[in-house]
Design a protein around this motif. Sequence first.
Motif, mmCIF file in Angstrom:
data_model
loop_
_atom_site.group_PDB
_atom_site.id
_atom_site.type_symbol
_atom_site.label_atom_id
_atom_site.label_comp_id
_atom_site.label_asym_id
_atom_site.label_seq_id
_atom_site.Cartn_x
_atom_site.Cartn_y
_atom_site.Cartn_z
ATOM 1 N N LEU A 245 -9.471 24.446 -17.937
ATOM 2 C CA LEU A 245 -8.837 24.541 -18.740
ATOM 3 C C LEU A 245 -7.143 25.024 -18.919
ATOM 4 C CD1 LEU A 245 -11.401 24.175 -22.341
ATOM 5 C CD2 LEU A 245 -9.424 22.058 -21.649
ATOM 6 N N THR A 246 -7.409 26.356 -19.165
ATOM 7 C CA THR A 246 -5.717 26.378 -19.946
ATOM 8 C C THR A 246 -5.020 26.461 -17.636
ATOM 9 O OG1 THR A 246 -6.535 28.826 -18.563
ATOM 10 C CG2 THR A 246 -6.412 28.158 -21.049
ATOM 11 N N ALA A 247 -5.821 26.000 -16.473
ATOM 12 C CA ALA A 247 -4.882 25.530 -15.183
ATOM 13 C C ALA A 247 -4.581 24.299 -15.084
ATOM 14 C CB ALA A 247 -5.785 26.287 -14.186
ATOM 15 N N GLY A 248 -4.988 23.811 -16.289
ATOM 16 C CA GLY A 248 -4.230 22.619 -16.253
ATOM 17 C C GLY A 248 -4.931 21.525 -15.854
ATOM 18 N N HIS A 249 -6.230 21.842 -15.281
ATOM 19 C CA HIS A 249 -7.341 20.905 -14.814
ATOM 20 C C HIS A 249 -7.940 19.542 -15.053
ATOM 21 C CE1 HIS A 249 -9.797 20.549 -11.263
ATOM 22 N NE2 HIS A 249 -11.475 20.097 -11.821
ATOM 23 N N TYR A 250 -7.589 19.407 -16.361
ATOM 24 C CA TYR A 250 -8.536 18.605 -17.158
ATOM 25 C C TYR A 250 -7.511 17.462 -17.787
ATOM 26 C CZ TYR A 250 -12.260 21.630 -16.106
ATOM 27 O OH TYR A 250 -13.522 22.455 -16.266
ATOM 28 N N LYS A 251 -5.860 18.079 -17.061
ATOM 29 C CA LYS A 251 -4.566 17.522 -18.428
ATOM 30 C C LYS A 251 -5.133 16.242 -17.970
ATOM 31 C CE LYS A 251 -1.003 20.749 -16.932
ATOM 32 N NZ LYS A 251 0.882 20.399 -16.491
ATOM 33 N N ALA A 252 -5.401 14.687 -17.780
ATOM 34 C CA ALA A 252 -5.629 13.178 -17.700
ATOM 35 C C ALA A 252 -6.751 13.450 -18.749
ATOM 36 C CB ALA A 252 -6.474 12.575 -16.080
ATOM 37 N N GLN A 253 -7.734 14.199 -19.068
ATOM 38 C CA GLN A 253 -8.445 13.391 -19.479
ATOM 39 C C GLN A 253 -8.355 13.820 -20.987
ATOM 40 O OE1 GLN A 253 -11.035 15.654 -17.174
ATOM 41 N NE2 GLN A 253 -13.117 14.348 -18.336
ATOM 42 N N LEU A 254 -6.858 15.007 -21.189
ATOM 43 C CA LEU A 254 -6.740 15.623 -22.418
ATOM 44 C C LEU A 254 -5.449 14.704 -22.885
ATOM 45 C CD1 LEU A 254 -7.995 18.944 -22.316
ATOM 46 C CD2 LEU A 254 -9.301 16.930 -23.783
ATOM 47 N N GLN A 255 -4.929 14.116 -22.413
ATOM 48 C CA GLN A 255 -3.423 13.637 -22.459
ATOM 49 C C GLN A 255 -2.915 13.111 -23.625
ATOM 50 O OE1 GLN A 255 -1.828 11.310 -19.649
ATOM 51 N NE2 GLN A 255 -3.743 9.997 -19.654
ATOM 52 N N ASP A 256 -3.941 12.619 -24.427
ATOM 53 C CA ASP A 256 -3.326 11.513 -25.199
ATOM 54 C C ASP A 256 -4.513 12.353 -26.781
ATOM 55 O OD1 ASP A 256 -2.528 9.135 -24.480
ATOM 56 O OD2 ASP A 256 -5.121 8.514 -24.440
ATOM 57 N N PHE A 257 -4.775 13.876 -27.062
ATOM 58 C CA PHE A 257 -5.472 14.754 -27.769
ATOM 59 C C PHE A 257 -3.807 15.713 -28.504
ATOM 60 C CE2 PHE A 257 -7.225 18.842 -28.928
ATOM 61 C CZ PHE A 257 -7.997 18.402 -29.584
ATOM 62 N N THR A 258 -4.064 15.290 -29.508
ATOM 63 C CA THR A 258 -3.057 15.992 -30.061
ATOM 64 C C THR A 258 -3.653 17.160 -31.160
ATOM 65 O OG1 THR A 258 -1.887 14.062 -30.129
ATOM 66 C CG2 THR A 258 -1.274 15.632 -31.498
ATOM 67 N N VAL A 259 -2.970 18.178 -30.901
ATOM 68 C CA VAL A 259 -3.152 19.563 -32.221
ATOM 69 C C VAL A 259 -1.430 19.291 -32.557
ATOM 70 C CG1 VAL A 259 -4.964 21.007 -30.691
ATOM 71 C CG2 VAL A 259 -2.717 21.171 -30.218
ATOM 72 N N ILE A 260 -2.045 19.901 -34.382
ATOM 73 C CA ILE A 260 -1.076 20.764 -35.178
ATOM 74 C C ILE A 260 -0.964 21.563 -35.748
ATOM 75 C CG2 ILE A 260 -1.642 18.910 -36.608
ATOM 76 C CD1 ILE A 260 0.940 18.267 -37.347
ATOM 77 N N SER A 261 0.260 22.098 -36.679
ATOM 78 C CA SER A 261 -0.022 23.451 -36.877
ATOM 79 C C SER A 261 1.469 24.350 -37.880
ATOM 80 C CB SER A 261 -0.336 25.229 -35.970
ATOM 81 O OG SER A 261 -0.444 26.224 -36.675
ATOM 82 N N ALA A 262 1.208 24.711 -38.378
ATOM 83 C CA ALA A 262 2.536 25.450 -39.343
ATOM 84 C C ALA A 262 2.724 26.617 -38.320
ATOM 85 C CB ALA A 262 2.218 25.175 -41.069
ATOM 86 N N THR A 263 3.495 26.952 -38.428
ATOM 87 C CA THR A 263 3.772 28.518 -38.334
ATOM 88 C C THR A 263 5.374 29.174 -38.916
ATOM 89 O OG1 THR A 263 4.355 29.623 -36.439
ATOM 90 C CG2 THR A 263 5.012 27.666 -36.464
ATOM 91 N N ASP A 264 5.204 30.569 -38.784
ATOM 92 C CA ASP A 264 6.382 30.726 -39.255
ATOM 93 C C ASP A 264 7.636 30.869 -38.107
ATOM 94 O OD1 ASP A 264 6.836 31.539 -41.887
ATOM 95 O OD2 ASP A 264 4.771 33.343 -41.364
ATOM 96 N N GLY A 265 6.850 30.516 -37.173
ATOM 97 C CA GLY A 265 7.607 30.692 -34.872
ATOM 98 C C GLY A 265 6.121 31.295 -33.846
ATOM 99 N N ASN A 266 5.946 32.800 -34.623
ATOM 100 C CA ASN A 266 4.642 32.905 -32.912
ATOM 101 C C ASN A 266 3.258 32.280 -32.815
ATOM 102 O OD1 ASN A 266 7.179 34.855 -32.645
ATOM 103 N ND2 ASN A 266 5.790 36.323 -33.535
ATOM 104 N N HIS A 267 2.587 31.694 -33.676
ATOM 105 C CA HIS A 267 1.229 30.763 -34.012
ATOM 106 C C HIS A 267 2.022 29.795 -33.344
ATOM 107 C CE1 HIS A 267 -2.436 29.818 -34.507
ATOM 108 N NE2 HIS A 267 -1.822 28.230 -35.013
ATOM 109 N N GLY A 268 2.937 29.303 -34.047
ATOM 110 C CA GLY A 268 3.489 27.157 -33.009
ATOM 111 C C GLY A 268 3.762 27.421 -31.612
ATOM 112 N N ARG A 269 5.119 28.757 -31.484
ATOM 113 C CA ARG A 269 5.330 29.018 -30.235
ATOM 114 C C ARG A 269 4.198 29.217 -29.028
ATOM 115 N NH1 ARG A 269 9.833 33.708 -28.288
ATOM 116 N NH2 ARG A 269 10.072 32.991 -26.479
ATOM 117 N N ALA A 270 3.090 29.617 -29.504
ATOM 118 C CA ALA A 270 1.844 30.671 -28.858
ATOM 119 C C ALA A 270 1.351 29.730 -28.934
ATOM 120 C CB ALA A 270 0.466 32.215 -29.216
#
Length: 402
Positions: free
Chosen positions: A102-127
């Motif tokens: 997953l973290t190596a991008g092996h499943y990018k084609a399957q996940l390209q339309d999947f969207t996550v969202i978050s609020a942040t003070d900066g660091n969590h959003g960056r991560a």
Amino acid sequence: MLQHNASARRGRYDESLRDILNIQAADESRVWLSTWDGLNAGPTPLWDLPDLAARLGVGSISLKDEGHRSPLGSFKALGAPIALIRLIRRLWPEQDFVPAKLTAGHYKAQLQDFTVISATDGNHGRALAAAARSIGCRCVIVLHRHVNDERRLAIEHLGGQIVQIDGNYDESVKEAARQAEEHGWHVVSDTSYEGYETIPRDVMQGYGTIAAETIEQGGEGPYTHVFIQGGVGGLAAGVVSYLAERFGERRPLCVIVEPGEADCLFQSALRGQAAHATGSVDSIMAGLACGETSPLAWRFLAILADCFMTIPDDAAIEAMRILAVGAERDVPIVAGESGAAGLAGLIQASSSAEDRAALGLNERSNVLLLNTEGATAPALYEQLAGFRADEVLKAQRRRLSA
């Protein structure tokens, strides 16, 4: 200001808490994180600061330096990726997504339309933006008006789509939830609220890596006290739960430190339940400027945090400068405004005979501090600390090579 928690308990780690956060899951998260190239290899440094310990009248001070955790510069790089990995594996159990792939991008084609969202003070959003880029999904980040422009640009550089609101952190959390509901996106937040606890639990589980490394580096149970930054409570819950399960009644006395203007955990201790801050929620310690306690984190802190204290902004700035300068035997350290808060709390407590007695701080005390961030906003760091971060790091390298 210091507030004791009359409900704090020592002894065996509560089974109801172990069902939520436990060493086994934390160690599994650590293994998964070890394969992500968004983190620097190996554990972060655990600095010994003997001159500072002598100055403050304690036996020893150890500082776990999360500024070295990753190019992102903060401990948040441990939470968001794990939460995102676990979310994707829950949503598509039939796919049996392998975390390292997953973290190596092996499943990018399957996940390209999947969207996550978050609020942040900066660091969590960056991560979260960094993890989403590695995995190959879309990421939207809601920023409030107090977020520094350097942090906004860093998120955009990682591919995060920015939504800016004219409100504070707590209002940005609500906006992220609203947009997720409207667009069918998934919130990956580090704070919990009613009906939303699984992902914040996963984020907190990632922070157990800090405790695990510290134990390995510092030896079995050497610490009598740990001063931990507050915020919504997630970091503190993730770390102290690991220590409580590992050491039981021998766990360190846990002191939670937060800005006076963002005292939601302090107020929770006064009221005996997750509460709101009473101040403006505007602090130079941006990562700790949170107005609402995470109810999930409070379940842990309600019985595992021994004391709560508030500090003024000036105290954090002075602690930044002390760490940047170092001493004859103390290596110079880059600590951001939130990263220096634990030291600021220790300095404040050490300067009061009443607080020293209340906390049992003396020449036999072995204190653990967490530097939760480096110079995540370099220009702001230079303005506050009086040094450029690269200058401090050069001095650090010279000291280590001498």
